[in-house]
Design a protein around this motif. Structure first.
Motif, PDB file in Angstrom:
ATOM      1  N   THR A  29     135.761 -24.271 129.279  1.00  0.00           N
ATOM      2  CA  THR A  29     135.801 -22.844 129.633  1.00  0.00           C
ATOM      3  C   THR A  29     135.859 -21.969 128.385  1.00  0.00           C
ATOM      4  OG1 THR A  29     138.210 -22.942 129.825  1.00  0.00           O
ATOM      5  CG2 THR A  29     136.925 -23.309 131.830  1.00  0.00           C
ATOM      6  N   SER A  30     136.178 -22.582 127.256  1.00  0.00           N
ATOM      7  CA  SER A  30     136.160 -21.903 125.958  1.00  0.00           C
ATOM      8  C   SER A  30     136.146 -22.983 124.899  1.00  0.00           C
ATOM      9  CB  SER A  30     137.372 -20.983 125.795  1.00  0.00           C
ATOM     10  OG  SER A  30     138.550 -21.742 125.653  1.00  0.00           O
ATOM     11  N   ARG A  31     136.137 -22.578 123.653  1.00  0.00           N
ATOM     12  CA  ARG A  31     136.097 -23.561 122.572  1.00  0.00           C
ATOM     13  C   ARG A  31     137.396 -24.362 122.501  1.00  0.00           C
ATOM     14  NH1 ARG A  31     134.263 -20.988 117.043  1.00  0.00           N
ATOM     15  NH2 ARG A  31     133.962 -23.221 116.604  1.00  0.00           N
ATOM     16  N   THR A  32     138.485 -23.838 123.056  1.00  0.00           N
ATOM     17  CA  THR A  32     139.780 -24.521 122.981  1.00  0.00           C
ATOM     18  C   THR A  32     140.318 -24.949 124.345  1.00  0.00           C
ATOM     19  OG1 THR A  32     140.934 -22.389 123.037  1.00  0.00           O
ATOM     20  CG2 THR A  32     140.445 -23.323 120.864  1.00  0.00           C
ATOM     21  N   ASN A  33     139.568 -24.721 125.406  1.00  0.00           N
ATOM     22  CA  ASN A  33     140.031 -25.081 126.750  1.00  0.00           C
ATOM     23  C   ASN A  33     139.001 -25.934 127.466  1.00  0.00           C
ATOM     24  OD1 ASN A  33     141.595 -22.569 126.024  1.00  0.00           O
ATOM     25  ND2 ASN A  33     142.572 -23.064 127.990  1.00  0.00           N
ATOM     26  N   ILE A  34     139.505 -26.898 128.229  1.00  0.00           N
ATOM     27  CA  ILE A  34     138.631 -27.779 128.994  1.00  0.00           C
ATOM     28  C   ILE A  34     139.282 -28.081 130.337  1.00  0.00           C
ATOM     29  CG2 ILE A  34     139.620 -29.908 128.051  1.00  0.00           C
ATOM     30  CD1 ILE A  34     136.772 -31.069 128.079  1.00  0.00           C
ATOM     31  N   ILE A  35     138.475 -28.149 131.390  1.00  0.00           N
ATOM     32  CA  ILE A  35     138.970 -28.405 132.747  1.00  0.00           C
ATOM     33  C   ILE A  35     138.405 -29.726 133.250  1.00  0.00           C
ATOM     34  CG2 ILE A  35     138.964 -27.631 135.143  1.00  0.00           C
ATOM     35  CD1 ILE A  35     138.933 -24.786 134.202  1.00  0.00           C
ATOM     36  N   PHE A  36     139.298 -30.590 133.754  1.00  0.00           N
ATOM     37  CA  PHE A  36     138.907 -31.832 134.416  1.00  0.00           C
ATOM     38  C   PHE A  36     139.128 -31.655 135.914  1.00  0.00           C
ATOM     39  CE2 PHE A  36     139.803 -33.183 130.154  1.00  0.00           C
ATOM     40  CZ  PHE A  36     138.982 -34.285 129.909  1.00  0.00           C
ATOM     41  N   THR A  37     138.169 -32.084 136.712  1.00  0.00           N
ATOM     42  CA  THR A  37     138.332 -32.151 138.166  1.00  0.00           C
ATOM     43  C   THR A  37     138.359 -33.627 138.534  1.00  0.00           C
ATOM     44  OG1 THR A  37     137.165 -30.065 138.499  1.00  0.00           O
ATOM     45  CG2 THR A  37     137.405 -31.508 140.408  1.00  0.00           C
ATOM     46  N   LEU A  38     139.479 -34.062 139.082  1.00  0.00           N
ATOM     47  CA  LEU A  38     139.683 -35.479 139.394  1.00  0.00           C
ATOM     48  C   LEU A  38     139.910 -35.661 140.887  1.00  0.00           C
ATOM     49  CD1 LEU A  38     142.176 -36.407 136.523  1.00  0.00           C
ATOM     50  CD2 LEU A  38     139.678 -36.504 136.482  1.00  0.00           C
ATOM     51  N   GLU A  39     139.641 -36.870 141.340  1.00  0.00           N
ATOM     52  CA  GLU A  39     139.881 -37.225 142.742  1.00  0.00           C
ATOM     53  C   GLU A  39     140.547 -38.594 142.788  1.00  0.00           C
ATOM     54  OE1 GLU A  39     137.050 -36.377 146.218  1.00  0.00           O
ATOM     55  OE2 GLU A  39     136.838 -38.543 145.916  1.00  0.00           O
ATOM     56  N   VAL A  40     141.686 -38.635 143.485  1.00  0.00           N
ATOM     57  CA  VAL A  40     142.474 -39.868 143.601  1.00  0.00           C
ATOM     58  C   VAL A  40     142.532 -40.276 145.056  1.00  0.00           C
ATOM     59  CG1 VAL A  40     144.748 -40.905 143.307  1.00  0.00           C
ATOM     60  CG2 VAL A  40     143.860 -39.354 141.561  1.00  0.00           C
ATOM     61  N   ALA A  41     142.299 -41.560 145.306  1.00  0.00           N
ATOM     62  CA  ALA A  41     142.405 -42.124 146.657  1.00  0.00           C
ATOM     63  C   ALA A  41     143.220 -43.405 146.579  1.00  0.00           C
ATOM     64  CB  ALA A  41     141.020 -42.385 147.235  1.00  0.00           C
ATOM     65  N   GLY A  42     143.773 -43.799 147.714  1.00  0.00           N
ATOM     66  CA  GLY A  42     144.553 -45.033 147.718  1.00  0.00           C
ATOM     67  C   GLY A  42     145.519 -45.092 148.877  1.00  0.00           C
ATOM     68  N   PRO A  43     146.572 -45.897 148.754  1.00  0.00           N
ATOM     69  CA  PRO A  43     147.568 -46.009 149.834  1.00  0.00           C
ATOM     70  C   PRO A  43     148.318 -44.700 150.026  1.00  0.00           C
ATOM     71  CG  PRO A  43     148.308 -47.145 147.862  1.00  0.00           C
ATOM     72  CD  PRO A  43     146.891 -46.751 147.610  1.00  0.00           C
ATOM     73  N   ASP A  44     149.164 -44.643 151.060  1.00  0.00           N
ATOM     74  CA  ASP A  44     149.749 -43.353 151.437  1.00  0.00           C
ATOM     75  C   ASP A  44     150.962 -42.941 150.607  1.00  0.00           C
ATOM     76  OD1 ASP A  44     151.599 -45.132 152.554  1.00  0.00           O
ATOM     77  OD2 ASP A  44     150.638 -45.018 154.516  1.00  0.00           O
ATOM     78  N   HIS A  45     151.287 -43.698 149.572  1.00  0.00           N
ATOM     79  CA  HIS A  45     152.330 -43.288 148.638  1.00  0.00           C
ATOM     80  C   HIS A  45     151.853 -43.607 147.229  1.00  0.00           C
ATOM     81  CE1 HIS A  45     154.580 -43.589 152.400  1.00  0.00           C
ATOM     82  NE2 HIS A  45     155.507 -42.825 151.865  1.00  0.00           N
ATOM     83  N   LEU A  46     151.669 -42.564 146.411  1.00  0.00           N
ATOM     84  CA  LEU A  46     151.208 -42.745 145.038  1.00  0.00           C
ATOM     85  C   LEU A  46     152.026 -41.905 144.076  1.00  0.00           C
ATOM     86  CD1 LEU A  46     148.157 -42.694 146.763  1.00  0.00           C
ATOM     87  CD2 LEU A  46     147.518 -43.430 144.475  1.00  0.00           C
ATOM     88  N   SER A  47     152.208 -42.440 142.881  1.00  0.00           N
ATOM     89  CA  SER A  47     152.795 -41.692 141.773  1.00  0.00           C
ATOM     90  C   SER A  47     151.714 -41.492 140.719  1.00  0.00           C
ATOM     91  CB  SER A  47     153.975 -42.454 141.162  1.00  0.00           C
ATOM     92  OG  SER A  47     155.067 -42.506 142.062  1.00  0.00           O
ATOM     93  N   ILE A  48     151.595 -40.267 140.229  1.00  0.00           N
ATOM     94  CA  ILE A  48     150.593 -39.928 139.227  1.00  0.00           C
ATOM     95  C   ILE A  48     151.310 -39.310 138.027  1.00  0.00           C
ATOM     96  CG2 ILE A  48     148.496 -38.610 138.738  1.00  0.00           C
ATOM     97  CD1 ILE A  48     148.043 -38.487 141.796  1.00  0.00           C
TER      98      ILE A  48
END
Length: 861
Positions: free
Chosen positions: A739-758
């Motif tokens: 979005t600028s020379r010093t900023n970056i955006i990641f769009t992530l998608e997580v799937a799995g069992p019904d209890h997750l720690s990230i």
């Protein structure tokens, strides 16, 4: 003719009681404790049956609630995301509610029910708690033609932790709510305000269901107060440990309408200052709903809390009636409380409250408490000065000599206090240092020898030595002992003044002992009994009866609550807590009793027996007789997760750096190595080194909740075979853009069992400046790695989120952040394989192991 001074020397030599009466004196106080205090704590009303309802309609029927809980607990563990919780339990509650509606007075009340399905996120502790499609069952009871929209919320939860049926925590409270709802709607109950019964389907996750209701449900906007019901054990009396805040009118309703009170300002201040390692939905309603309330929980038999031993058959039958009677009376009163219309008008500060052995309840505003405390403190000081002033004429000694004697005895008492407390601290540190802590865990009688006896010895031995060496100084022994107790009363008075200056409401606990002691002194002065050798003992001992029973009652309640809690607290020395609290209450109850032992002949020998008893119990703590754990009734807790791990490199291909599998073992209490010999001696199992702690987030361990983060240092990894690898979490990079020379955006998608720690950990100079979740952790500048806990109940749609990073330089070469995803299949027992079952079988019978399948995957992006 002898002078008055010489006569007093003769009286001194006659002021001793035969040593053989000392055991009877000590036995009296023990019997008072065991025959009055303990039975009072466990006193509960008889269970009422359906037949009783025919004779007295409109009362709470404990037998019906008991039958309902039996059927609910037969469902088994009700974990968020499991069919048992999301389908069977929800349908069970709806069926019970439909039966209640059919029998209700529909001419008097409007009854609505709703199943809420909600998603959201918020900050809990240092963890972002993300929930998706969790369920609540809600019932709204309103009078016909209501005159107000104000509503009272009654909340408890029906979900449970893995492996537990949740009979005590908190199925018990749910069935009591159902029976209260039935009684109110079946009979003509005066009802001005709306009642909302929230059967919370995601409390153990933690506290997600309450957040979903109070922030999203349309009925929540009219809620003005809450009665929160939970459990930290299996039945027994429910303790009120939080109220308000700043709404004393709630305590007035509690005091007037609770038939069997059990509440204390001390418990409230301990809870609010973090001494109790737990949280309830009350926090969510308070912080996110901005509503006042009452927070109550059952605390008996906390050993089974969150274990497979939390079963229906362990709950005392009379519990249903006790809690039901209390709740029904309270809800009926609050249902017509005018304060609910605008609670802010009645926000007048805090209350001081406590029950006396469950017999009666005392409550008053904190400003009244300050006035009472100051008045009593002034009375104490005046009484002591008048007593010492008048002593001169009674003994023939100069006043300055008596004041000097009082100063010496005050210094002696202070030394005794420091000695006794020092002994307790040394014992607590020693037992923990040599691995003998928690000898009292399953056998609370060990506390007497380890901590009560050194307190009695320290408080008694110095005065006994002093009086035996100063009998020629002419002061009668009775006067000396009274002066000694005056000095302790003065010490407590000064402490009370300090507590008052810091607005500590629990100062009332000191007020009781100094107030009753001052009363005994005034009675003795009024009757001149203090001039005699022994008659002064009658008012003194009579005035000590109620304080003794009250303090021992508080001690017993403390041990019932806190001793089992030490089985799930590994971060601090439990001996300091138990020993410290014992020392505190000994300084309140014993300095007005122990000095009386100096009246007996051979007093030094008698008091030295407490020191001998201390040594005996320390030796006993090192023997198998004091082993802390007992199968089923006082088990040691462990978590074990059969885990597969994959660590990825930070290259463009995200290549695999390392993969392995094994068992993650997390001991929960102060003895993390208690099963090492059973698990590893004579087997091919070994503890792995902790080299992954240098390269991986959370040492590469599959963390399940924020509480596990604190236990990483005590936990360990055991290499082993692979578990079932179905439903492993996946990570997709949906988008990556600058979005600028010093900023970056990641769009992530997580799937799995019904209890997750990230876990998200920025690398090098990168900083997480924005994301999809609540901004509170970023605004508070919480230290990374940032923890996101995600669970879903009905909708398994993958979690998609954005992460925006800021970099000090324009050079974005290399990885920006590390991310670790831990998946937990906490209700898939059918997939646990033979190897894992064999590993679990190695744990001894006195160990309770909560186990499931998990995974750990990490990337550098």
């Amino acid at each position: 003719m002898n002078s008055k001074y010489e006569n007093m020397k003769i009286i001194y030599n006659r002021s001793k009681i035969g040593w053989y009466w000392a055991p009877l004196f000590v036995a009296f106080w023990f019997l008072l404790y065991y025959l009055v205090v303990v039975p009072s704590f466990h006193s509960m009303p008889p269970l009422k049956t359906v037949q009783d309802e025919l004779q007295e309609p409109g009362q709470f029927i404990g037998e019906r609630a008991e039958g309902t809980l039996l059927r609910l607990s037969k469902i088994g563990p009700k974990v968020v995301g499991s069919a048992a919780n999301e389908q069977v339990a929800v349908q069970f509650l709806l069926s019970e509610i439909n039966d209640i509606i059919e029998g209700a007075r529909n001419d008097l009340y409007d009854i609505e029910k709703d199943v809420q399905i909600a998603s959201g996120n918020y900050l809990l502790w240092s963890m972002v708690n993300v929930y998706q499609s969790v369920q609540n069952v809600v019932v709204k009871l309103s009078p016909k033609n209501p005159t107000t929209e104000a509503a009272l919320l009654i909340n408890s939860h029906f979900d449970s932790v893995p492996s537990s049926s949740g009979a005590g925590d908190a199925g018990m409270m749910c069935v009591i709510m159902l029976e209260v709802l039935r009684v109110i709607t079946k009979y003509e109950t005066p009802l001005t305000n709306t009642l909302i019964f929230l059967f919370n389907g995601a409390e153990e996750n933690p506290l997600q269901g309450s957040h979903a209701f109070i922030t999203q449900h349309p009925w929540a906007q009219n809620v003005r107060a809450v009665v929160n019901l939970d459990s930290a054990g299996s039945g027994g009396r429910e303790i009120l440990f939080q109220s308000g805040p700043d709404h004393p009118w709630l305590m007035k309703y509690y005091g007037k309408n609770i038939a069997h009170p059990f509440a204390s300002t001390i418990g409230e201040e301990l809870f609010q200052n973090g001494f109790i390692p737990s949280e309830t939905d009350y926090r969510i309603f308070r912080d996110y709903g901005k509503i006042p309330g009452l927070d109550m929980a059952q605390i008996l038999n906390g050993y089974v809390y969150h274990t497979k031993y939390d079963r229906f058959n362990l709950i005392p039958r009379r519990t249903y009636q006790l809690t039901g009677d209390n709740l029904l009376g309270l809800i009926k009163a609050l249902a017509s409380a005018p304060e609910l219309e605008d609670p802010a008008k009645y926000a007048e500060g805090h209350m001081i409250f406590f029950d006396v052995l469950g017999w009666f309840f005392i409550y008053y505003p904190d400003y009244v408490g300050v006035i009472i405390n100051i008045c009593v403190c002034v009375l104490v000081l005046v009484t002591i000065v008048v007593y010492i002033w008048s002593m001169a004429s009674n003994t023939g000694m100069f006043r300055r000599r008596i004041f000097a004697k009082f100063g010496i005895l005050a210094a002696l008492q202070l030394c005794g206090v420091l000695l006794s407390v020092g002994l307790v601290i040394c014992i607590a540190l020693f037992l923990d240092a040599v691995g003998l802590s928690m000898a009292w865990f399953s056998q609370t009688w060990m506390i007497f020898g380890l901590y009560f006896c050194p307190m009695f010895f320290g408080l008694g031995i110095l005065p006994a030595i002093y009086f035996s060496r100063t009998k020629e100084h002419g002061l009668p022994l009775g006067y000396g002992i009274q002066l000694l107790m005056h000095s302790h009363c003065l010490i407590l008075t000064l402490i009370t003044i300090i507590m008052i200056s810091f607005n500590i409401r629990s100062a009332f606990i000191l007020l009781i002992c100094i107030g009753f002691y001052t009363l005994s002194v005034l009675l003795n002065m009024a009757t001149c009994a203090h001039k005699t050798n022994f008659l002064w003992l009658i008012p003194h001992c009579l005035c000590q009866l109620l304080p003794f029973m009250f303090y021992t009652y508080c001690c017993y309640a403390f041990y019932v609550v806190f001793v089992p809690m030490q089985g799930r607290e590994s971060g601090s020395n439990p001996e300091i807590l138990i020993g410290g609290y014992t020392a505190l209450f000994c300084l309140l109850l014993s300095p007005f009793i122990i000095p009386l032992l100096c009246l007996f002949r051979k007093s030094k020998t008698i008091i030295s027996l407490f020191g001998f008893c201390t040594l005996l119990f320390i030796i006993l703590a090192a023997t198998p007789a004091a082993f802390p754990y007992v199968e089923k009734t006082a088990a040691q807790r462990f978590f074990a997760v059969h885990t597969t791990r994959t660590f990825h490199n930070g290259d463009a291909a995200l290549s695999v750096n390392h993969t392995d599998s094994g068992y993650y073992v997390m001991p929960v209490d102060r003895h993390p190595k208690s099963v090492d010999s059973l698990l590893f001696d004579g087997t091919n199992l070994t503890k792995a080194d902790r080299s992954t702690c240098d390269t991986e987030i959370m040492c590469g361990f599959p963390i399940y909740s924020s509480r596990w983060v604190k236990a990483v240092d005590n936990s360990y990894w055991v290499p082993g075979p692979e578990p079932n690898k179905d439903y492993l979490p996946t990570l997709r990079i949906i988008n990556k853009e600058s979005t600028s020379r010093t900023n970056i955006i990641f769009t992530l998608e997580v799937a799995g069992p019904d209890h997750l720690s990230i876990f998200i950990d920025p690398m090098d100079d990168a900083k997480l400046v924005d994301w999809t979740f609540t901004k509170e952790p970023l605004e508070k500048s919480l230290q990374p790695p940032h923890y996101v806990y995600w669970s879903y109940a009905l909708d398994p749609t993958p979690l998609r989120f954005n992460l925006e990073f800021e970099h000090d330089s324009v050079d974005w070469s290399g990885a920006t952040f590390r991310i670790a995803i831990m998946g937990h299949r906490i209700h898939d027992d059918m997939f646990i394989d033979k190897d894992f079952r064999e590993f679990l079988a190695r744990f001894p019978p006195w160990a309770h192991v909560n186990s499931w399948i998990g995974s750990y995957n990490s990337w550098q992006l």
